[in-house]
Design a protein around this motif. Structure first.
Motif, mmCIF file in Angstrom:
data_model
loop_
_atom_site.group_PDB
_atom_site.id
_atom_site.type_symbol
_atom_site.label_atom_id
_atom_site.label_comp_id
_atom_site.label_asym_id
_atom_site.label_seq_id
_atom_site.Cartn_x
_atom_site.Cartn_y
_atom_site.Cartn_z
ATOM 1 N N ASP A 92 0.829 -1.209 0.000
ATOM 2 C CA ASP A 92 0.000 0.000 0.000
ATOM 3 C C ASP A 92 0.863 1.257 0.000
ATOM 4 O O ASP A 92 0.729 2.133 0.848
ATOM 5 C CB ASP A 92 -0.939 0.004 1.204
ATOM 6 N N SER A 93 1.735 1.345 -0.988
ATOM 7 C CA SER A 93 2.711 2.443 -1.050
ATOM 8 C C SER A 93 2.400 3.444 -2.150
ATOM 9 O O SER A 93 3.291 4.106 -2.668
ATOM 10 C CB SER A 93 4.115 1.868 -1.257
ATOM 11 N N ALA A 94 1.119 3.569 -2.503
ATOM 12 C CA ALA A 94 0.758 4.465 -3.601
ATOM 13 C C ALA A 94 1.150 5.906 -3.334
ATOM 14 O O ALA A 94 1.404 6.676 -4.259
ATOM 15 C CB ALA A 94 -0.744 4.381 -3.876
ATOM 16 N N GLU A 95 1.218 6.283 -2.068
ATOM 17 C CA GLU A 95 1.589 7.658 -1.728
ATOM 18 C C GLU A 95 3.094 7.818 -1.497
ATOM 19 O O GLU A 95 3.535 8.907 -1.131
ATOM 20 C CB GLU A 95 0.815 8.098 -0.480
ATOM 21 N N ARG A 96 3.853 6.740 -1.738
ATOM 22 C CA ARG A 96 5.287 6.808 -1.471
ATOM 23 C C ARG A 96 6.100 6.315 -2.667
ATOM 24 O O ARG A 96 6.842 5.334 -2.569
ATOM 25 C CB ARG A 96 5.637 5.972 -0.235
#
Length: 803
Positions: A577-581
């Motif tokens: 869940d690293s869509a923002e990173r």
């Protein structure tokens, strides 16, 4: 006549005496709520235990009680608990009123989904067009005691006499309340009876209890005076003759006012109507005509849903909920105004206050303070706020109705049978014991919702509110096990629910798009989503080496339950869940993920016939269906251009429009290139990398959320993955390097040669398809629920188009 308080005390005393003698009475024993008259926590607990025994229910949620019972005296009797209602912030709305000025949000307490969103949309439209102007026209509370006489002559004499007693009665009223002021007395004779309408001003209080006490004192004084006038022989009187219109619709209150009389107006120009409300001036005028004639036919008031806004603010701010009925009798007017409209709303009977009653409860008082409605003069401010939001909500709802956004009857979930929904309570030891092959299950703990619910789950939770939908971490205790087994339970919505959620979302962009979706929503790829992933886990060899471990599957169509029980990925899996990173994705991570997905692409590369034998996968989307949907894609991007003008500048939008316009040419070309099985949702929300224990620089791909898996170009997964893990300033040679790396990896896994130019062309076509069919919907979601990564993804797609 005796003081009513003493009568009540006498009655209570007799009740107590009677209760003490019940055992000796010949009357049947009466059941009573325990501890009547005691409002404290021990008494509440005893009542709760009593009602548990009576009902046979655990009533666990009622154990928790956060209010101070001592502060509730006068607000409640037989206290047993409280009810929590979600409160959302509508607006803000720009006000130009006497008391309400500037930008003001409003607390809406409601369980009706989309109410806050609709009020916010209306507030946005009104504010964009200059805001709402509000005024309080008057305020009065009314009581109407009934006086009965011997004949009509005596009643007529009394009616004449009472009209001259305003000054003396004002003296009596002043002894009861320093806030209530008598402003009028209106006698209404009915045969030998007379109702006297007492009209009061009550300051910042709603005044219903205050005016009752004042009117009672007045009635006692009148009774004393009439004893000296035998020509007006009084037989009896009643404190309320029911002509005041208390808590009910009343033509008299509509004409003369009861409570606060408030009005609001606004001008909304044509551009704002089309951009925000997705309608034209003529649409709105037609909708208003329907509203007026329909209201006349029903004998009601011409408004759409004024009561919705009033009830929501009433519940949040401690108003008398019973007064919603009378307070909601709003009169909406609408006229053409250039290319836009002029609209006004009159609330003639708004019964509100900012002191007394429920307004003094802690949370209700905080919501009043939040909008500046405490202190002297605050009731008028609250009235203006309510009127402004009621008008904004009516305009939003009216535009939704006439624009096709309100409802689509043919796509409702028309269940004509009762369904025993699968809920969290069903995640119990019996169920897990049947799923797992690992000894006796002794405990199951749902430890929370994951932060990474899919976009599909989040949308469909608004449609399927009654059943378990989403992703939930669960700890399972197994007899003899040292540590709980950590699972992820994924409960999937029906594909029809997904389609309905998507339809509702799309229709917010306008009725024309609603019709386009109805004609071709099957081209979205959502059909079969509730079954596809379950079948994939039943045949894990299809995506060998990429799936999390599956402990079991529950499929119960009768309960609409489709569940997966998967391993909960641990510390050995990174970048979940690293869509923002995107900065966390180093080159070795990117190539590791591409190597993993290339194994899937290579295995099925050019083997579409074999994939067709997987009937659960569904048929590949036909080019003609996508081309037929061009009106939808164009309409969505027209909407997005208005919502995000900086994100979709003219040059980038022109490229997207060209892709859509030319889809009849390039989609058949794309369908003719070698296809494979693709994840079709391959991004950093749905994948992670498992660190190889003996080689920390090597990574194995773990991919989940396979409900959109389908047949497509392998470059389709490549495009989506790069759009999430790269940044808009990524060097073009770096992008070309990853495109080439994926080509080589797929070729090696498939054991075939893949032409570089053909691969590059496929990458361009897959990008066009991803932007047209997926980004268009993601941006629509972003309008409703902020996706913090999506604007970056769109900019990366623009960068990819330069390759």
């Amino acid at each position: 006549m005796r003081d009513p308080l003493m009568l009540c005390l006498d009655g209570a005393h007799r009740d107590l005496e009677r209760g003490a003698l019940l055992m000796d009475s010949t009357e049947p024993a009466m059941m009573r709520v325990p501890d009547r008259g005691h409002e404290n926590e021990p008494a509440r607990r005893r009542r709760l235990d009593w009602v548990r025994g009576l009902s046979g229910s655990a009533l666990k949620s009622l154990d928790r009680f956060d209010l101070d019972p001592a502060r509730l005296v006068g607000n409640i009797e037989n206290l047993v608990g409280s009810v929590a209602i979600p409160v959302g912030l509508a607006g803000p709305l720009l006000f130009d009123g006497n008391r309400a000025t500037g930008w003001i949000p409003a607390p809406f307490a409601t369980t009706e989904g989309a109410l806050v969103a609709s009020a916010t949309r209306g507030a946005h439209a009104v504010s964009c067009a200059g805001g709402v102007r509000t005024r309080v026209l008057g305020q009065q509370m009314v009581r109407s005691p009934r006086f009965d006489f011997t004949d009509i002559v005596a009643a007529s004499r009394f009616a004449t006499w009472i009209a001259e007693q305003t000054q003396d009665l004002s003296v009596q009223i002043a002894e009861v309340s320093r806030h209530a002021r008598l402003i009028g007395l209106v006698p209404l004779q009915i045969g030998r009876s007379v109702d006297v309408v007492f009209e009061y001003e009550t300051g910042d209080a709603s005044g219903q209890n205050m005016t009752t006490a004042c009117t009672w004192r007045s009635c006692l004084w009148i009774e004393e005076q009439l004893a000296r006038h035998p020509e007006m022989a009084l037989r009896s009187f009643c404190i309320e003759g029911n002509s005041a219109g208390d808590k009910k619709l009343s033509q008299r209150a509509l004409a003369n006012g009861r409570g606060m009389r408030v009005t609001a107006e606004c001008h909304v120009d044509g551009e704002t109507l089309e951009r925000v409300l997705k309608v034209t001036r003529d649409d709105m005028l037609r909708a208003y005509g329907i509203c007026v004639t329909g209201s006349a036919l029903a004998g009601g008031f011409p408004n759409v849903n004024v009561a919705n806004a009033i009830a929501a603010v009433f519940a949040a701010t401690g108003q008398d909920i019973a007064c919603v009925h009378e307070s909601g009798s709003g009169i909406l007017t609408m006229e053409p105004d250039g290319d836009g409209i002029y609209a006004s709303l009159l609330l003639p009977t708004l019964s509100i206050g900012t002191v007394g009653g429920g307004t003094q409860l802690p949370q209700q008082n905080d919501y009043l303070e939040m909008i500046g409605c405490t202190g002297t003069g605050s009731a008028a401010r609250l009235g203006e706020i309510i009127a402004g939001y009621a008008l904004a909500l009516d305009l939003s709802t009216m535009s939704a109705v006439i624009g096709g956004q309100f409802a689509t009857a043919h796509e409702r979930l028309g269940r004509n049978r009762p369904v025993q929904w699968f809920t969290r309570d069903d995640l119990n030891p019996a169920l897990l014991g049947s799923v797992l092959d690992a000894g006796a299950v002794t405990a199951v703990d749902v430890v929370g919702d994951t932060d990474g619910n899919s976009v599909i789950s989040e949308l469909t939770q608004r449609v399927s509110t009654q059943k378990l939908v989403g992703v939930f971490p669960v700890d399972v205790t197994i007899d003899g096990g040292a540590e709980p087994l950590e699972l992820i339970v994924k409960s999937k919505p029906l594909d029809t629910e997904v389609m309905l959620a998507a339809h509702r979302m799309v229709t917010l962009a306008g009725g024309r798009l609603s019709e386009a979706w109805s004609r071709g929503g099957d081209a979205s790829g959502f059909l079969g989503t509730h079954m596809r992933e379950l079948q994939l886990y039943r045949e894990p060899a299809v995506a060998a080496g990429l799936l999390p471990h599956c402990y079991g599957i529950v499929e119960d169509p009768a309960r609409e339950a489709f569940l997966l029980f998967l391993e909960r990925l641990g510390d050995d899996v990174i970048l979940i869940d690293s869509a923002e990173r995107p900065q966390d994705w180093r080159p070795e991570h990117i190539t590791g993920a591409l190597t993993g997905i290339a194994r899937l692409h290579g295995r099925w590369y050019g083997r579409v016939g074999e994939l067709g034998e997987l009937d659960w996968l569904g048929e590949p989307t036909e080019p003609a269906r996508v081309i037929d949907m061009s009106e939808l894609w164009l309409g969505l991007f027209e909407h997005h251009k208005k919502e995000y003008p900086d994100l979709l500048d003219d040059a980038w939008l022109a490229q997207i429009v060209a892709w859509i316009d030319d889809s009849a040419d390039w989609w058949p070309e794309m369908a003719g290139l070698p296809q494979t099985l693709v994840h079709n949702d391959f991004n950093s929300r749905n994948i992670g990398l498992r660190v190889v224990a003996d080689a920390p620089e090597r990574f194995e791909l773990v991919a989940y959320d396979w409900e959109l898996a389908t047949v497509h170009l392998p470059q389709r997964d490549l495009v989506e993955f790069l759009s999430y893990v790269l940044t808009p300033d990524t060097d073009l040679d770096t992008i070309r390097g990853y495109v080439e790396f994926h080509r080589a990896a797929v070729a090696a896994a498939a054991g075939v040669a893949i032409d570089r130019d053909e691969w590059a062309r496929g990458f361009q076509l897959a990008l066009a398809d991803f932007v047209m069919r997926r980004i268009s919907l993601y941006l629509m979601v972003h309008t409703l629920r902020r996706l913090p990564y999506i604007e970056r993804v769109v900019n990366v797609c623009r960068r990819l188009s330069e390759v």
